[in-house]
Design an enzyme around this catalytic site. Sequence first.
Site, PDB file in Angstrom:
ATOM      1  CE1 TYR A 154      -3.662   2.544   0.587  1.00 46.66           C
ATOM      2  CE2 TYR A 154      -2.516   3.187   2.596  1.00 46.66           C
ATOM      3  CZ  TYR A 154      -3.512   3.404   1.665  1.00 46.66           C
ATOM      4  OH  TYR A 154      -4.351   4.483   1.804  1.00 46.66           O
ATOM      5  CG  ASP A 249       5.501   3.393   1.347  1.00 40.59           C
ATOM      6  OD1 ASP A 249       5.759   3.990   2.423  1.00 40.59           O
ATOM      7  OD2 ASP A 249       4.348   3.280   0.886  1.00 40.59           O
ATOM      8  CE  LYS A 277       0.722   4.285   8.778  1.00 37.83           C
ATOM      9  NZ  LYS A 277       0.748   3.606   7.496  1.00 37.83           N
TER      10      LYS A 277
HETATM   11  C1  LIG Z   1       0.132   4.146   6.169  1.00 34.88           C
HETATM   12  C2  LIG Z   1       0.875   3.953   4.919  1.00 34.88           C
HETATM   13  C3  LIG Z   1       0.792   4.857   3.864  1.00 34.88           C
HETATM   14  C4  LIG Z   1      -0.187   5.988   3.836  1.00 34.88           C
HETATM   15  O1  LIG Z   1       0.036   6.905   4.858  1.00 34.88           O
HETATM   16  P1  LIG Z   1      -1.180   7.865   5.306  1.00 34.88           P
HETATM   17  O2  LIG Z   1      -0.542   8.753   6.311  1.00 34.88           O
HETATM   18  O3  LIG Z   1      -2.241   6.955   5.852  1.00 34.88           O
HETATM   19  O4  LIG Z   1      -1.635   8.576   4.097  1.00 34.88           O
HETATM   20  C5  LIG Z   1       1.633   4.668   2.781  1.00 34.88           C
HETATM   21  N1  LIG Z   1       2.487   3.646   2.723  1.00 34.88           N
HETATM   22  C6  LIG Z   1       2.590   2.746   3.718  1.00 34.88           C
HETATM   23  C7  LIG Z   1       3.583   1.652   3.625  1.00 34.88           C
HETATM   24  C8  LIG Z   1       1.773   2.865   4.846  1.00 34.88           C
HETATM   25  O5  LIG Z   1       1.848   1.943   5.809  1.00 34.88           O
END
Ligand SMILES: *Cc1c(COP(=O)(O)O)cnc(C)c1O
Length: 439
Positions: A154, A249, A277
């Site tokens: 994601y 990511d 995060k």
């Molecule tokens: C949470 C997440 C996102 C998106 O971040 P948001 O702050 O929810 O937009 C993108 N990539 C990864 C791997 C994530 O865990």
Amino acid sequence: MSASEQGGPGGAGPRSRRLNEAARRLFPGGVSSPVRAFKSVGGEPPVVRSARGPWLFDVDGHRYVDLIGAWGPMILGHGHPAVVAAVTRRVRRSVATGTPSPDEPRLAAKIVKAVPSVERLRFVCSGTEACMSALRLARAATGRDVVVKFEGCYHGHGDAFLSSAGSGALTFDAPDSPGVPPAVVGATVTVPYNDLAAVERAFATHAGRIAAVFVEPIVGNMGFVEPEPGFLPGLRRACDAHGALLVFDEVMTGFRVHRGGAQALYGVRPDLTTLGKVIGGGFPVGAYGGRSDLMAMVAPEGKVYQAGTLAGQPVGMTAGLTTLREVLAPGVFERAAAATEALASGLERALRTAGVEAVAPRRGAMMGLWFSARAPRNLAEAKATRADRFRAFHRAMLTAGVYLPPSPFEAWFVSTTHDDAVVRHVVDAAAAWARTGPA
Ligand SMILES: *Cc1c(COP(=O)(O)O)cnc(C)c1O
């Protein structure tokens, strides 16, 4: 712990249910983000009024061990005294000014020092924004348009990432959501995780057109799935061979699986990295960064446009800075990692002893739980695990006062405040369920 402090029967008590009913009238699905809605486990989410350390407290007077950690940020637990004090001081000074502020370069310097490939960066307000911006930069830097990503990873809800695979690496993707024009994912190629041969096929099929390969270096978004040895180095080699950028990511894995993220853990250096995060300590903070020459292309130094009214928001910068100071202090990250190890190994032992097949892979302060004999390596294997069993387990654990992610396809997040007693509470609850619960 008195009975009234235990988790509710399968979750929401009467006050939570009343609030959820009002919320369902006001919000799609009653929530501000889909997974909170318990759609994949059934029932209703307890409405959480407050949180402290490893505990969540709902409006019905129940308390739960928190294994969501706000989906990653709360690695120090809730209400860490240093973070609360720093944020309170910061709020008294100003909330937002739309000017440079002092903790912005301090937080950036901490990130640059800790994360091996990040030389310069730009703050944004979410992981979604970080990934969208990194993709724009990768396309600008290479003069190419195609992005390769992996099934089950994601990268936020940017249009270009909301797609599912066409036929393997050979065709472009189809939209995964109404509202995403086919043209927008017409330059996205999705291949299975841990499958280097599929990546090579994509490079061969779309020769000279691939701008970047985006990857979660450890996946948290199809449940917890680790890269096989050689997978990440293989991506690095393929990108180098074909002139594409490698983008890690690390929104979830940054300061979570290792002090320097997955790239430090595995010794693979991406060109660009996205973060979020943990770096905001619970406030809406994201970032993308990497090679200096690439970041120099971002406006106003370069021509790749990207901006944000509340980017680098001072309160988030202070929360993130204080959080990273604590996480990077000697012994602190290790405490969260040790708690994760104790929880994961304890759960495996408790479940297997009762004859329930289970495996709990973990790295640093992040883990997963699969009802299967071995840990999945990709989305197809993840889907073949016993999701039905997870639903029953989730409900029983909630009743026993443990708040798990309400889906088998989400990672779990442990904090420095999950002490031995808290870990034992979770393991004992799992053991009790394993003896009586599973059909
Ligand atoms: C949470 C997440 C996102 C998106 O971040 P948001 O702050 O929810 O937009 C993108 N990539 C990864 C791997 C994530 O865990």
